[in-house]
Design an enzyme around this catalytic site. Structure first.
Site, short mmCIF file in Angstrom:
data_model
loop_
_atom_site.label_atom_id
_atom_site.label_comp_id
_atom_site.label_asym_id
_atom_site.label_seq_id
_atom_site.Cartn_x
_atom_site.Cartn_y
_atom_site.Cartn_z
N ASP A 81 0.01 5.11 1.03
CA ASP A 81 -0.10 6.03 2.16
C ASP A 81 -0.09 5.26 3.49
O ASP A 81 -0.85 4.32 3.69
CB ASP A 81 -1.38 6.85 2.05
N CYS A 125 -11.14 -2.39 -9.10
CA CYS A 125 -9.78 -2.20 -8.61
C CYS A 125 -9.68 -1.44 -7.29
O CYS A 125 -8.63 -1.47 -6.65
CB CYS A 125 -8.89 -1.56 -9.68
N TYR A 170 -6.51 11.95 1.15
CA TYR A 170 -5.69 11.85 -0.05
C TYR A 170 -4.60 12.91 -0.05
O TYR A 170 -4.84 14.07 0.30
CB TYR A 170 -6.54 12.03 -1.31
N GLN A 196 -6.59 5.80 -5.23
CA GLN A 196 -6.42 7.25 -5.44
C GLN A 196 -7.72 7.86 -5.94
O GLN A 196 -7.80 8.44 -7.04
CB GLN A 196 -5.24 7.50 -6.39
N ASP A 204 0.87 -1.17 0.00
CA ASP A 204 0.00 0.00 0.00
C ASP A 204 0.91 1.23 0.00
O ASP A 204 2.10 1.13 0.34
CB ASP A 204 -0.89 -0.05 1.25
N LYS A 251 -9.54 -1.03 -3.65
CA LYS A 251 -9.45 -1.94 -2.51
C LYS A 251 -10.62 -1.67 -1.56
O LYS A 251 -10.95 -0.51 -1.37
CB LYS A 251 -8.12 -1.74 -1.77
MG LIG Z 1 -2.76 3.23 3.52
ZN LIG Z 2 -10.84 1.40 -9.56
#
Ligand SMILES: [Mg+2]
Ligand SMILES: [Zn+2]
Length: 164
Positions: free
Chosen positions: A13, A105, A23, A56, A11, A107
């Site tokens: 961040d 996609c 973000y 993101q 991962d 998560k």
């Molecule tokens: Mg993270």
């Molecule tokens: Zn996606």
């Protein structure tokens, strides 16, 4: 039959750069966690491909652009390269359910990991996904990869004993 690769998926961040609570929108707020340079070098030397998988959704929200994201990732790659570490790939999900609808996609969906597994001939059974959220572990499990949960910004060296 060619031999398969093994990988440590990461991962972003809270694992590679400081968790900022939301973000990261600009380079000035992108703080690479230097305590992982040596640990990831060691994993790379042990034969693991290093592949980043990050949500993101800020892109779907237009908080930042893919160009700005690319700038942050170039910075990440540059700092790691100075310590001999190369990321095989950086996958990101630019979607957000409230803005772009469902995708495969974001998560805890495993789409990012499945892309990496297919692209680099990876054996999931020999691979790991290190993240700081339960959804990272869920994505790993769904892709057949062992998930390792850390606290945000916790050094990866502290969970190295969970990696074969
Ligand atoms: Mg993270
Ligand atoms: Zn996606």
């Amino acid at each position: 039959m060619s031999e398969k690769n093994k990988a440590v998926f990461l991962d972003r961040d809270g694992v590679l750069n400081q968790e900022m609570g939301d973000y990261v929108c600009k380079l000035e707020d992108f703080h690479v966690l230097e305590h992982n340079f040596g640990t990831l070098k060691e994993l790379q030397d042990r034969g693991y491909l290093l592949i980043v998988a990050t949500n993101q959704g800020g892109i779907a929200k237009s908080w930042y652009t893919e160009d700005q994201l690319a700038e942050m990732h170039a910075h990440l790659k540059k700092l790691y390269a100075e310590h001999g570490v190369e990321f095989t790939d950086i996958y990101y999900c630019p979607h957000h359910p409230n803005f772009t609808g469902d995708c495969d996609c974001r998560k805890p969906k495993p789409g990012l990991l499945l892309r990496g597994i297919a692209a680099y001939n990876i054996d999931p059974a020999q691979s790991y996904f290190i993240g700081d959220r339960e959804r990272d572990v869920e994505a790993g499990t769904a892709a057949g990869v062992k998930g390792i949960l850390i606290n945000s910004d916790q050094p990866i060296s502290e969970v190295l004993d969970q990696i074969a």
